[in-house]
Design a protein around this motif. Structure first.
Motif, PDB file in Angstrom:
ATOM      1  N   ILE A 158      11.063   0.180  -0.669  1.00  0.00           N
ATOM      2  CA  ILE A 158       9.680  -0.204  -0.964  1.00  0.00           C
ATOM      3  C   ILE A 158       9.656  -1.089  -2.213  1.00  0.00           C
ATOM      4  CG2 ILE A 158       7.422   0.664  -1.702  1.00  0.00           C
ATOM      5  CD1 ILE A 158       7.894   3.113   0.023  1.00  0.00           C
ATOM      6  N   GLY A 159       8.983  -2.232  -2.090  1.00  0.00           N
ATOM      7  CA  GLY A 159       8.916  -3.169  -3.206  1.00  0.00           C
ATOM      8  C   GLY A 159       7.596  -3.116  -3.955  1.00  0.00           C
ATOM      9  N   TYR A 160       6.485  -2.968  -3.211  1.00  0.00           N
ATOM     10  CA  TYR A 160       5.151  -2.950  -3.821  1.00  0.00           C
ATOM     11  C   TYR A 160       4.258  -1.975  -3.063  1.00  0.00           C
ATOM     12  CZ  TYR A 160       6.745  -7.245  -6.074  1.00  0.00           C
ATOM     13  OH  TYR A 160       7.466  -8.157  -6.802  1.00  0.00           O
ATOM     14  N   ILE A 161       3.270  -1.425  -3.781  1.00  0.00           N
ATOM     15  CA  ILE A 161       2.320  -0.468  -3.219  1.00  0.00           C
ATOM     16  C   ILE A 161       0.925  -0.866  -3.682  1.00  0.00           C
ATOM     17  CG2 ILE A 161       1.706   1.987  -3.012  1.00  0.00           C
ATOM     18  CD1 ILE A 161       4.559   2.565  -4.200  1.00  0.00           C
ATOM     19  N   ALA A 162      -0.079  -0.693  -2.819  1.00  0.00           N
ATOM     20  CA  ALA A 162      -1.470  -0.963  -3.209  1.00  0.00           C
ATOM     21  C   ALA A 162      -2.379   0.053  -2.541  1.00  0.00           C
ATOM     22  CB  ALA A 162      -1.884  -2.375  -2.809  1.00  0.00           C
ATOM     23  N   ILE A 163      -3.413   0.482  -3.283  1.00  0.00           N
ATOM     24  CA  ILE A 163      -4.399   1.445  -2.775  1.00  0.00           C
ATOM     25  C   ILE A 163      -5.776   0.820  -2.889  1.00  0.00           C
ATOM     26  CG2 ILE A 163      -5.408   3.743  -3.045  1.00  0.00           C
ATOM     27  CD1 ILE A 163      -1.958   3.061  -4.427  1.00  0.00           C
ATOM     28  N   ASN A 164      -6.563   0.934  -1.832  1.00  0.00           N
ATOM     29  CA  ASN A 164      -7.900   0.338  -1.805  1.00  0.00           C
ATOM     30  C   ASN A 164      -8.780   0.954  -2.897  1.00  0.00           C
ATOM     31  OD1 ASN A 164     -10.569  -0.469  -1.161  1.00  0.00           O
ATOM     32  ND2 ASN A 164     -10.064  -0.620   1.005  1.00  0.00           N
ATOM     33  N   PRO A 165      -9.377   0.143  -3.769  1.00  0.00           N
ATOM     34  CA  PRO A 165     -10.218   0.685  -4.859  1.00  0.00           C
ATOM     35  C   PRO A 165     -11.493   1.361  -4.363  1.00  0.00           C
ATOM     36  CG  PRO A 165     -10.375  -1.703  -4.795  1.00  0.00           C
ATOM     37  CD  PRO A 165      -9.269  -1.316  -3.858  1.00  0.00           C
ATOM     38  N   GLN A 166     -11.906   1.076  -3.129  1.00  0.00           N
ATOM     39  CA  GLN A 166     -13.098   1.707  -2.575  1.00  0.00           C
ATOM     40  C   GLN A 166     -12.778   2.853  -1.630  1.00  0.00           C
ATOM     41  OE1 GLN A 166     -16.180   0.975  -3.543  1.00  0.00           O
ATOM     42  NE2 GLN A 166     -15.326  -0.511  -4.968  1.00  0.00           N
ATOM     43  N   ASN A 167     -11.505   2.996  -1.263  1.00  0.00           N
ATOM     44  CA  ASN A 167     -11.125   4.029  -0.301  1.00  0.00           C
ATOM     45  C   ASN A 167      -9.663   4.395  -0.502  1.00  0.00           C
ATOM     46  OD1 ASN A 167     -10.687   5.711   1.878  1.00  0.00           O
ATOM     47  ND2 ASN A 167     -10.822   4.097   3.411  1.00  0.00           N
ATOM     48  N   GLU A 168      -9.418   5.491  -1.214  1.00  0.00           N
ATOM     49  CA  GLU A 168      -8.038   5.870  -1.538  1.00  0.00           C
ATOM     50  C   GLU A 168      -7.258   6.380  -0.335  1.00  0.00           C
ATOM     51  OE1 GLU A 168      -6.732   7.774  -4.938  1.00  0.00           O
ATOM     52  OE2 GLU A 168      -7.849   6.493  -6.297  1.00  0.00           O
ATOM     53  N   GLN A 169      -7.920   6.528   0.805  1.00  0.00           N
ATOM     54  CA  GLN A 169      -7.207   6.884   2.032  1.00  0.00           C
ATOM     55  C   GLN A 169      -6.456   5.680   2.593  1.00  0.00           C
ATOM     56  OE1 GLN A 169      -7.204  10.167   3.681  1.00  0.00           O
ATOM     57  NE2 GLN A 169      -7.730  10.501   1.534  1.00  0.00           N
ATOM     58  N   GLU A 170      -6.793   4.493   2.104  1.00  0.00           N
ATOM     59  CA  GLU A 170      -6.182   3.268   2.611  1.00  0.00           C
ATOM     60  C   GLU A 170      -5.057   2.835   1.674  1.00  0.00           C
ATOM     61  OE1 GLU A 170      -8.832   0.316   4.444  1.00  0.00           O
ATOM     62  OE2 GLU A 170      -7.884  -1.139   3.096  1.00  0.00           O
ATOM     63  N   ILE A 171      -3.828   2.939   2.178  1.00  0.00           N
ATOM     64  CA  ILE A 171      -2.627   2.678   1.383  1.00  0.00           C
ATOM     65  C   ILE A 171      -1.773   1.614   2.075  1.00  0.00           C
ATOM     66  CG2 ILE A 171      -0.574   3.711   0.331  1.00  0.00           C
ATOM     67  CD1 ILE A 171      -1.969   6.461   0.738  1.00  0.00           C
ATOM     68  N   TYR A 172      -1.276   0.676   1.290  1.00  0.00           N
ATOM     69  CA  TYR A 172      -0.347  -0.332   1.808  1.00  0.00           C
ATOM     70  C   TYR A 172       0.970  -0.229   1.038  1.00  0.00           C
ATOM     71  CZ  TYR A 172      -4.411  -2.887   3.791  1.00  0.00           C
ATOM     72  OH  TYR A 172      -5.540  -3.266   4.480  1.00  0.00           O
ATOM     73  N   PHE A 173       2.070  -0.559   1.703  1.00  0.00           N
ATOM     74  CA  PHE A 173       3.308  -0.807   0.967  1.00  0.00           C
ATOM     75  C   PHE A 173       4.103  -1.896   1.679  1.00  0.00           C
ATOM     76  CE2 PHE A 173       4.901   2.643   3.784  1.00  0.00           C
ATOM     77  CZ  PHE A 173       6.095   2.103   4.243  1.00  0.00           C
ATOM     78  N   SER A 174       4.833  -2.670   0.870  1.00  0.00           N
ATOM     79  CA  SER A 174       5.718  -3.697   1.409  1.00  0.00           C
ATOM     80  C   SER A 174       7.152  -3.340   1.070  1.00  0.00           C
ATOM     81  CB  SER A 174       5.360  -5.072   0.838  1.00  0.00           C
ATOM     82  OG  SER A 174       5.600  -5.099  -0.564  1.00  0.00           O
ATOM     83  N   THR A 175       8.097  -3.962   1.757  1.00  0.00           N
ATOM     84  CA  THR A 175       9.509  -3.636   1.573  1.00  0.00           C
ATOM     85  C   THR A 175      10.306  -4.868   1.162  1.00  0.00           C
ATOM     86  OG1 THR A 175      10.203  -4.126   3.845  1.00  0.00           O
ATOM     87  CG2 THR A 175       9.233  -1.942   3.429  1.00  0.00           C
ATOM     88  N   PHE A 176      11.551  -4.612   0.775  1.00  0.00           N
ATOM     89  CA  PHE A 176      12.431  -5.693   0.366  1.00  0.00           C
ATOM     90  C   PHE A 176      12.646  -6.715   1.489  1.00  0.00           C
ATOM     91  CE2 PHE A 176      14.987  -3.520  -3.300  1.00  0.00           C
ATOM     92  CZ  PHE A 176      13.799  -3.296  -3.960  1.00  0.00           C
ATOM     93  N   SER A 197      -1.683   2.510   5.992  1.00  0.00           N
ATOM     94  CA  SER A 197      -2.223   3.809   6.411  1.00  0.00           C
ATOM     95  C   SER A 197      -3.702   3.848   6.079  1.00  0.00           C
ATOM     96  CB  SER A 197      -1.506   4.966   5.708  1.00  0.00           C
ATOM     97  OG  SER A 197      -2.123   6.200   6.057  1.00  0.00           O
ATOM     98  N   GLU A 198      -4.515   4.262   7.044  1.00  0.00           N
ATOM     99  CA  GLU A 198      -5.953   4.389   6.821  1.00  0.00           C
ATOM    100  C   GLU A 198      -6.397   5.839   6.717  1.00  0.00           C
ATOM    101  OE1 GLU A 198      -8.154   0.824   8.887  1.00  0.00           O
ATOM    102  OE2 GLU A 198      -6.731   1.705  10.325  1.00  0.00           O
ATOM    103  N   ASP A 199      -5.435   6.764   6.725  1.00  0.00           N
ATOM    104  CA  ASP A 199      -5.763   8.190   6.668  1.00  0.00           C
ATOM    105  C   ASP A 199      -4.952   8.915   5.600  1.00  0.00           C
ATOM    106  OD1 ASP A 199      -3.275   8.145   7.858  1.00  0.00           O
ATOM    107  OD2 ASP A 199      -3.974   8.821   9.820  1.00  0.00           O
ATOM    108  N   GLY A 200      -4.768   8.255   4.469  1.00  0.00           N
ATOM    109  CA  GLY A 200      -4.098   8.898   3.343  1.00  0.00           C
ATOM    110  C   GLY A 200      -2.627   9.171   3.540  1.00  0.00           C
ATOM    111  N   GLY A 201      -1.969   8.374   4.383  1.00  0.00           N
ATOM    112  CA  GLY A 201      -0.527   8.537   4.581  1.00  0.00           C
ATOM    113  C   GLY A 201      -0.133   9.409   5.747  1.00  0.00           C
ATOM    114  N   GLU A 202      -1.100   9.856   6.552  1.00  0.00           N
ATOM    115  CA  GLU A 202      -0.780  10.676   7.727  1.00  0.00           C
ATOM    116  C   GLU A 202      -0.117   9.836   8.812  1.00  0.00           C
ATOM    117  OE1 GLU A 202      -1.082  13.966   8.152  1.00  0.00           O
ATOM    118  OE2 GLU A 202      -1.803  14.204   6.093  1.00  0.00           O
ATOM    119  N   THR A 203      -0.647   8.641   9.053  1.00  0.00           N
ATOM    120  CA  THR A 203      -0.089   7.733  10.057  1.00  0.00           C
ATOM    121  C   THR A 203       0.001   6.332   9.464  1.00  0.00           C
ATOM    122  OG1 THR A 203      -2.281   7.239  10.979  1.00  0.00           O
ATOM    123  CG2 THR A 203      -1.060   9.075  11.974  1.00  0.00           C
ATOM    124  N   TRP A 204       0.878   5.518  10.067  1.00  0.00           N
ATOM    125  CA  TRP A 204       1.121   4.178   9.531  1.00  0.00           C
ATOM    126  C   TRP A 204       1.118   3.140  10.647  1.00  0.00           C
ATOM    127  CZ3 TRP A 204       1.382   3.505   4.302  1.00  0.00           C
ATOM    128  CH2 TRP A 204       1.564   4.669   3.534  1.00  0.00           C
TER     129      TRP A 204
END
Length: 346
Positions: free
Chosen positions: A301-319, A326-333
């Motif tokens: 994992i190179g970078y991570i971002a969390i939506n400022p209006q919805n912490e259930q929405e998580i992004y990450f990028s890789t090398f 994920s739109e459900d707090g990391g349950e599914t991707w």
């Protein structure tokens, strides 16, 4: 007279009983009719509900058929950060050839020149960045520390313009405290290492970074508390509460990415026998490990971002330039970029 009275009484009673019987029958008839009517209404309501359910299911099936992943025309030649806008919730990805945007399931190129953005940090009213000018730009190289409040259409040069490019940099989302990792002495910084500014690069202060161990890979600044900064190294995760003057380890897992959520939770990308995504409550020490898609090879994992209006929405990028959402707090991707090629969901 008594006989007549008795007869009348018997007649009245008989008529009364007959009337009662007729009334009861009428009432019963009405009740039966009402019950049948109610049953019919209930049946109709059930049938309508079933019809609506079928319509919703059919709509969902149609929608599922319509939202089909397909290869986008957008290519991410490099990924130098991730950031999510506060109002629109759009993901911005600084690449070698400008900013790319993922919004409402579709990739596009942002307006503005196609600069090679480095040290990219999204804030509440835009972003801070370093980097190099795009082809054909009239801007000089490198950018030093710059800022945009119109999502890259224009850049304001704050400091060290034409002098240095910061690859490792982060800025507090609300505080706008700037932290950079200076690779070498320059006209504003006497030595290499971590420096910070809390006045938009008017002044800089050196951070001694006592207690920080290992090769520094990433830094993350708390969104509101300008004194709190985290560092990810090949020796673990370290947190400072005194502007980087001293650090304490909170994990010994080699770490490639650190970022704070808008609420102050620290997210980290680690390397054990597999690549990992973990969240830390730096106040309580509580740790949450997420199940993420299997990443092979050198694809950390190179970078991570969390939506400022919805912490259930998580992004990450890789090398290797994959991006997951994920739109459900990391349950599914869901994968939205594959080896740098954007994936649209139309």
């Amino acid at each position: 007279m008594r006989k007549i009275s008795k007869a009348l009484l018997i007649g009245v009673t008989t008529m009364s009983l007959a009337a009662c019987t007729e009334t009861e029958e009428a009432v019963q008839t009405e009740e039966v009719a009402a019950e049948e009517e109610n049953e019919n209404e209930v049946t109709e309501e059930v049938e309508e509900a079933e019809a609506e359910t079928e319509e919703v299911q059919e709509s969902a099936e149609v929608a599922a058929e319509q939202v089909t992943p397909e290869e986008s025309e957008i290519e991410l030649t490099h990924i130098h950060g991730l950031g999510i806008t506060e109002e629109e919730g759009a993901l911005y990805v600084p690449s070698h050839h400008g900013l790319m945007v993922f919004k409402e399931g579709v990739w596009s190129a942002a307006e503005g020149e196609t600069h090679d953005y480095m040290g990219f940090a999204m804030v509440d009213n835009g972003f801070y960045t370093s980097g190099h000018p795009g082809e054909g730009s009239e801007l000089a190289n490198p950018f030093g520390v710059s800022r945009s409040t119109d999502m890259g259409q224009t850049l304001e040069m704050l400091d060290l313009y034409k002098e240095i490019d910061f690859h490792v940099m982060d800025v507090g989302y609300d505080s706008h405290a700037i932290y950079v990792v200076n690779p070498q002495p320059n006209s504003r910084m006497d030595q290499a290492g971590i420096h910070y500014s809390i006045d938009d690069a008017e002044t800089w202060t050196y951070s001694a970074a006592e207690g920080l161990e290992g090769q520094l890979m990433s830094i993350g600044v708390h969104p509101a508390d300008e004194a709190v900064v985290a560092a990810g190294t090949d020796q673990g995760v370290f947190v400072s509460e005194d502007y980087g003057q001293s650090f304490e380890a909170i994990s010994d897992v080699p770490t490639t990415a650190v970022t704070f959520s808008p609420e102050g939770t620290l997210f980290t990308g680690g390397v054990t026998n597999a690549f990992t995504l973990t969240a830390f409550d730096i106040t309580t020490g509580e740790q949450t490990d997420f199940a993420i898609p299997e990443l092979s090879g050198q694809n950390a994992i190179g970078y991570i971002a969390i939506n400022p209006q919805n912490e259930q929405e998580i992004y990450f990028s890789t090398f290797e330039k994959d991006i997951y959402l994920s739109e459900d707090g990391g349950e599914t991707w869901t994968q939205i970029a594959d080896k740098g090629i954007g994936i649209d969901f139309r």
